[in-house]
Design an enzyme around this catalytic site. Structure first.
Site, PDB file in Angstrom:
ATOM      1  N   GLU A 188       3.906  -3.820  -4.696  1.00 38.05           N
ATOM      2  CA  GLU A 188       3.194  -4.067  -5.968  1.00 38.05           C
ATOM      3  C   GLU A 188       4.021  -3.626  -7.178  1.00 38.05           C
ATOM      4  O   GLU A 188       3.647  -2.694  -7.904  1.00 38.05           O
ATOM      5  CB  GLU A 188       1.854  -3.347  -5.963  1.00 38.05           C
ATOM      6  CG  GLU A 188       0.910  -3.868  -4.901  1.00 38.05           C
ATOM      7  CD  GLU A 188      -0.478  -3.254  -4.942  1.00 38.05           C
ATOM      8  OE1 GLU A 188      -0.613  -2.136  -5.453  1.00 38.05           O
ATOM      9  OE2 GLU A 188      -1.423  -3.892  -4.457  1.00 38.05           O
ATOM     10  N   GLU A 381      -1.531  -7.603   2.057  1.00 39.30           N
ATOM     11  CA  GLU A 381      -2.670  -6.683   1.930  1.00 39.30           C
ATOM     12  C   GLU A 381      -3.905  -7.469   1.560  1.00 39.30           C
ATOM     13  O   GLU A 381      -3.849  -8.366   0.710  1.00 39.30           O
ATOM     14  CB  GLU A 381      -2.444  -5.636   0.841  1.00 39.30           C
ATOM     15  CG  GLU A 381      -1.541  -4.508   1.226  1.00 39.30           C
ATOM     16  CD  GLU A 381      -1.499  -3.420   0.162  1.00 39.30           C
ATOM     17  OE1 GLU A 381      -2.536  -3.102  -0.443  1.00 39.30           O
ATOM     18  OE2 GLU A 381      -0.392  -2.904  -0.065  1.00 39.30           O
TER      19      GLU A 381
HETATM   20  C1  BG6 Z   1      -2.949  -1.638  -2.941  1.00 37.11           C
HETATM   21  C2  BG6 Z   1      -1.914  -0.630  -2.549  1.00 37.11           C
HETATM   22  O1  BG6 Z   1      -3.003  -1.700  -4.322  1.00 37.11           O
HETATM   23  O2  BG6 Z   1      -4.272  -1.392  -2.632  1.00 37.11           O
HETATM   24  C3  BG6 Z   1      -2.318   0.277  -1.395  1.00 37.11           C
HETATM   25  O3  BG6 Z   1      -0.676  -1.223  -2.264  1.00 37.11           O
HETATM   26  C4  BG6 Z   1      -3.769   0.669  -1.562  1.00 37.11           C
HETATM   27  O4  BG6 Z   1      -1.443   1.374  -1.369  1.00 37.11           O
HETATM   28  C5  BG6 Z   1      -4.614  -0.604  -1.510  1.00 37.11           C
HETATM   29  O5  BG6 Z   1      -4.207   1.610  -0.642  1.00 37.11           O
HETATM   30  C6  BG6 Z   1      -6.117  -0.372  -1.557  1.00 37.11           C
HETATM   31  O6  BG6 Z   1      -6.468   0.432  -2.644  1.00 37.11           O
HETATM   32  P1  BG6 Z   1      -7.331   1.728  -2.419  1.00 37.11           P
HETATM   33  O7  BG6 Z   1      -7.372   2.392  -3.752  1.00 37.11           O
HETATM   34  O8  BG6 Z   1      -8.673   1.266  -1.970  1.00 37.11           O
HETATM   35  O9  BG6 Z   1      -6.646   2.550  -1.398  1.00 37.11           O
END
Ligand code: BG6
Length: 482
Positions: A188, A381
């Site tokens: 990101e 993701e």
């Molecule tokens: C993404 C990141 O933005 O979202 C991860 O690359 C992160 O590191 C994931 O864990 C989910 O966000 P969160 O705040 O729910 O952990």
């Protein structure tokens, strides 16, 4: 008709800083993430932990031993990697996204030679993956900067980070290129615009520049570091692929008033611009114009245009969690590039953490990207952060997660049917890990439950959730049996 190609990369994703633990073992140095901690005020109003200020960092340093730093524990993958990879193998993973911790190899970032224990650890992890036919997908940096570089150079604000980073990335490319086929330079890369500490390892108040100039300067250095890494990669790891990655936010217009449509278009241009730079090899004119209008000052790296042109990537990766609604009306306006938005989309359900659920948005995004870039797209993701309950007999009935993932996989299938070239799907936090934005275990994403709470109490034993068996079936049927 099968929508997913035969070599579609089904898997799951993690990051070293949220999952690995073992933070001081094997000679590892501390990273800037190791100084983030969750703080809740007495009135229970949550303080977002990722926006660390200089004063907070000083305070955290004074309390090394008595503050609760959840990222230092992660989910203890460092000690349990064999058990975890066996679970991924049981689900039938084709790929496993993980990151290498820079400070596990180069504790301060300045060392000439890496820590041998750290080097051996990742060899062991890759070996273990291959036993189960799993191809590692490695992120070179996932919010993970040796704290020394934050303290002495203000992180990515300094061009010196480029040299230190290249020393690290050239090492890992040479060392692991025969064991790892798929790589991503920065997780990101656009996140520095939303959290300068998280994404840039910087304290903007320590800079002589304005906050916005400091942030875009850091982003420029990251682009250079990524491009020089990609160039080296293409010269030395010819049979592998390297990608970039952004947190993708599909922006919708609040109404069909053309002013709203224009505002949404501008937000989309802004969100896409790091991928424009990394896939096309140059800054889009809309961004250069924005810099001019906003008086954003960048010290351009010498020869940067050629470096960017020569260091483009082979695939474009995204995280995709939710979409946003944009209005041009003064009282509803959002700052350009902001990730957390106030306007709600009445057509979307929301998660327990207020994130809108929008599978069709993923299909829209994939189509936009496919036309814009013409390189394979990798969704590295996606997923549902939710409260899970472990029953007395060791089960987790997470039908809500199955529903969420099913709808998103259908949307990917539809996008492939539309003609999009999608190479894989790795849902986030496949084994529960510490949430990044909330710094807690309570927000869980995994197919596997980890018995640990926010304070680090618990056995850290692993339990298969209902979604584990469901995803196993999805992979076995190559996305047919949802
Ligand atoms: C993404 C990141 O933005 O979202 C991860 O690359 C992160 O590191 C994931 O864990 C989910 O966000 P969160 O705040 O729910 O952990």
């Amino acid at each position: 008709m099968a929508k997913f190609t035969e070599n579609f990369l089904w898997g799951g994703a993690t990051s070293a800083s949220q999952y690995e633990g073992g933070c001081l073992e094997g000679g590892r140095g501390l990273s800037h993430m190791d100084y983030i901690r969750r703080v809740e005020k007495e009135d229970k109003v949550k303080v977002f932990p990722i926006n660390v200020t200089a004063a907070m960092l000083d305070e955290h340093k004074k309390h090394e031993d008595d503050y609760n730093f959840a990222f230092r524990r992660g989910s203890d993958f460092y000690h349990r990697y064999k058990e975890d990879i066996a679970l991924l193998g049981e689900m039938g993973f084709k790929t496993f996204r993980m990151s290498i911790s820079w400070s596990r190899l180069f504790p301060t970032g300045l060392e000439e030679k890496p820590c041998t224990d750290g080097v051996a650890f990742y060899h062991n992890v890759f070996d273990e993956c291959h036993k189960y036919g799993i191809e590692p997908l490695v992120t070179m940096i996932h919010y993970d900067i040796p704290i020394y570089l934050t303290e002495t150079l203000n992180g990515w604000e300094s061009p010196k980070l480029i040299d230190y980073f290249l020393h690290y990335t050239k090492f890992i490319i040479d060392e692991y290129k025969d064991e790892v086929k798929y790589w991503i330079t920065f997780n990101e890369i656009n996140m520095v615009m939303n959290s300068s500490y998280l994404g840039g390892g910087m304290l903007v108040e320590k800079s002589d520049k304005t906050a916005e100039s400091c942030i875009h300067q850091a982003l420029h250095h990251q682009f250079i570091a990524s491009a020089l890494t990609a160039k080296y990669f293409h010269e030395h790891a010819k049979s592998s692929m390297v990608g970039n990655m952004i947190a993708r936010l599909q922006n919708y217009a609040y109404t069909c008033n053309s002013a709203d449509v224009l505002a949404a278009q501008q937000q989309n241009q802004f969100n896409f611009f790091p991928t424009d730079v990394q896939v096309k090899g140059y800054y889009p004119s809309s961004i250069l114009n924005y810099y001019k209008k906003q008086n954003i000052e960048i010290d351009w790296y010498p020869g940067y245009e050629k470096i960017l042109r020569e260091g483009t990537v082979d695939f474009a990766a995204i995280s995709y969690y939710h979409t946003a609604v944009i209005s041009a009306e003064e009282d509803k306006k959002e700052p350009i590039g902001a990730f957390i938005r106030n306007l709600k989309n009445p057509y979307n359900k929301i998660t327990d953490w207020g994130w809108g659920i929008d599978p069709t948005g993923l299909r829209i995004t994939l189509n936009d990207m496919n036309d814009r870039y013409g390189v394979p797209i990798f969704i590295v993701e996606n997923g549902l952060g939710a409260h899970d309950e472990l029953t007395k007999d060791g089960k987790v009935h997470d039908a809500y997660r199955i529903d969420y993932l099913r709808e998103h996989i259908k949307a990917i299938g539809d996008a492939i049917d539309d003609g999009c070239q999608v190479m894989g799907y790795t849902p986030w936090g496949c084994i529960d890990l510490v949430s990044c934005g909330d710094c807690q275990m309570t927000k869980r994403y995994g197919f596997v439950y980890v018995d640990a709470d926010d304070q680090g109490n618990g056995s850290y034993d692993r339990y298969r959730k209902d979604s584990f068996y469901w995803y196993q079936k999805v992979i076995r049927s190559n996305g047919e049996d949802l």
